[in-house]
Scaffold this motif. Sequence first.
Motif, short mmCIF file in Angstrom:
data_model
loop_
_atom_site.label_atom_id
_atom_site.label_comp_id
_atom_site.label_asym_id
_atom_site.label_seq_id
_atom_site.Cartn_x
_atom_site.Cartn_y
_atom_site.Cartn_z
N PRO A 1 0.63 -0.84 -0.26
CA PRO A 1 0.08 0.40 -0.52
C PRO A 1 0.49 1.43 0.35
O PRO A 1 1.14 2.21 -0.68
N LEU A 2 1.68 1.45 0.64
CA LEU A 2 2.72 2.28 0.83
C LEU A 2 3.46 2.61 -0.14
O LEU A 2 4.09 3.73 -1.04
N LYS A 3 3.75 1.42 -1.61
CA LYS A 3 4.75 1.87 -2.51
C LYS A 3 3.86 2.60 -3.59
O LYS A 3 3.69 3.64 -3.76
N TYR A 4 1.81 2.47 -3.59
CA TYR A 4 1.14 3.32 -4.76
C TYR A 4 0.77 4.52 -3.71
O TYR A 4 0.21 5.03 -4.42
N PHE A 5 1.12 4.88 -2.60
CA PHE A 5 0.83 5.92 -1.82
C PHE A 5 2.84 6.31 -2.37
O PHE A 5 1.97 7.64 -3.29
N ASP A 6 3.83 6.17 -2.56
CA ASP A 6 4.30 6.93 -2.80
C ASP A 6 4.36 6.59 -5.05
O ASP A 6 5.28 7.61 -5.77
N SER A 7 3.95 6.10 -5.16
CA SER A 7 3.64 5.88 -6.87
C SER A 7 3.39 7.10 -7.42
O SER A 7 3.60 7.66 -8.47
N ALA A 8 2.13 7.72 -6.76
CA ALA A 8 1.07 8.38 -7.24
C ALA A 8 1.99 9.79 -7.16
O ALA A 8 2.29 10.41 -7.80
N LEU A 9 3.22 10.00 -6.27
CA LEU A 9 3.69 11.44 -6.56
C LEU A 9 5.13 10.94 -7.46
O LEU A 9 5.34 11.95 -7.72
N MET A 10 5.52 10.41 -7.31
CA MET A 10 6.40 9.56 -8.52
C MET A 10 5.48 9.97 -9.90
O MET A 10 6.79 10.97 -11.07
N LEU A 11 4.49 10.23 -10.07
CA LEU A 11 4.41 9.62 -11.51
C LEU A 11 3.95 11.41 -12.15
O LEU A 11 3.57 11.33 -12.78
N THR A 12 3.16 11.46 -11.11
CA THR A 12 3.35 13.21 -11.20
C THR A 12 4.17 14.13 -11.08
O THR A 12 3.72 15.57 -11.46
N GLY A 13 5.05 13.57 -10.90
CA GLY A 13 7.05 14.66 -10.69
C GLY A 13 7.92 14.61 -12.56
O GLY A 13 8.03 15.42 -12.01
N ASN A 14 6.74 14.21 -13.21
CA ASN A 14 7.61 14.57 -14.54
C ASN A 14 6.76 14.78 -15.87
O ASN A 14 7.03 14.08 -16.56
N ILE A 15 5.84 15.40 -15.57
CA ILE A 15 4.86 16.06 -16.80
C ILE A 15 5.66 17.10 -16.99
O ILE A 15 5.81 18.29 -16.19
N VAL A 16 5.56 17.01 -18.42
CA VAL A 16 6.29 17.86 -19.11
C VAL A 16 4.90 19.01 -19.48
O VAL A 16 3.92 19.17 -19.56
N GLN A 17 5.49 20.52 -19.39
CA GLN A 17 4.13 21.58 -19.26
C GLN A 17 3.62 21.58 -20.92
O GLN A 17 4.65 21.51 -21.24
N ILE A 18 2.75 22.01 -20.78
CA ILE A 18 2.11 21.96 -22.54
C ILE A 18 3.09 23.53 -22.85
O ILE A 18 2.96 23.11 -23.88
N GLU A 19 3.36 24.23 -22.28
CA GLU A 19 3.88 24.97 -23.42
C GLU A 19 5.23 24.44 -24.12
O GLU A 19 5.55 25.18 -25.61
#
Length: 387
Positions: free
Chosen positions: A199-217
């Motif tokens: 359960p902690l793995k997927y808690f951390d995964s949600a944070l990690m997966l949103t940390g590398n989204i490129v700006q639309i600019e």
Amino acid sequence: QIPGEFRERFSEFLFNSFLTKPEIIKVIVQVKAECLKVLQTSFFSFGTKTVRWDEFQQQQKMATEAAALYLKDTWASNVIGHIRASLKDVKKGWFNLEESSNEVYGFSKLKKFLMFLNFMMEDSMRYLLEVSLTNYKNYIVDACASTVTINSVSDATVTQSSSASRRLPLFQVDLVVEGEGAESVFAYSNPEAAFLSLPLKYFDSALMLTGNIVQIEKRVMVKLFWSNDPLMASVHAVEDWVVELRKTIEADLTRSIKPVTEYLTKYDEFLEFLKLDVAEYIAGIEAEYASSEETWDVQAVKKLYLKHLAKEKEVKEKLPGTISLGLFSVRCLKVRTMLCEKHAEIARLLVELIATKTDEFAANTCNIFNDISHKLDVPCNDIEEVT
């Protein structure tokens, strides 16, 4: 008549503001609608059924990856599509999407506008994460909201917290046997620690997966030179509220795993029989009670046979098929069946031992009497041969 100062101020406002074209207002409304769609998604699956470890893993993996894919692909593509559709006819000026000069773009209203959209998207993504992580914490805490008292191998008292909603155990785990012979031990199909780390793995995964989204600019201004990928600001794992949520999940899971560990110790009384080598046991019984006609004790072997039949019945009645331990539902059916079958096998081998030895010793006795009979059948030549 409009005062001159107002005209100057208004002109200055128009010069600095990007909210001067209907197309821009339209894009903002469209992007806001896309951001509202994002808030309807979640990074986690909140099932109501009891699931196995691998099923929980699959559910959370699919949910987190689907949410991340939506943010990186669908959401960004939709926003970019709205921008290009509305500004496609603007070839020159403040909102030129074909601009290739980084210097000119740096002073343009388009840059401010895209920064504004980026802030909107970052705000929506942050809110999505806040809601998802908080709901996930509540989901785990609710599943752990019970006090478990282990009374015996077949009885456990589960007291539900008054603030928690009544629900089925979250995890299902099988009681199994690991190792062979003298190395055999009772264990669970998945280690207890795995139900803390997953359960902690997927808690951390949600944070990690949103940390590398490129700006639309960068994806909109394709003719500019970009030395790196500008990333959208996201929630960091070190933020106080995130740390607090994670600690709460970890503490509740740790507390709820303890009864499962304690329950395993209740099977220590069956360990000796579990490690018993059936072949050696039967060989020992044969050596003690049936090695010869002089030591042959059929009653003793029969007593052991009846003992194992009684033990088989006792194990069947004593061990539960399934027992609820708060966060866990433990399936004991495999171990119960295995122990019963082992007692039944020993009972069967003891019956075979009785039958085999009885037949063997009876045959020996018959052979002795046959020898006597043969001697009696030999005719006597005189009276002295009779004696």
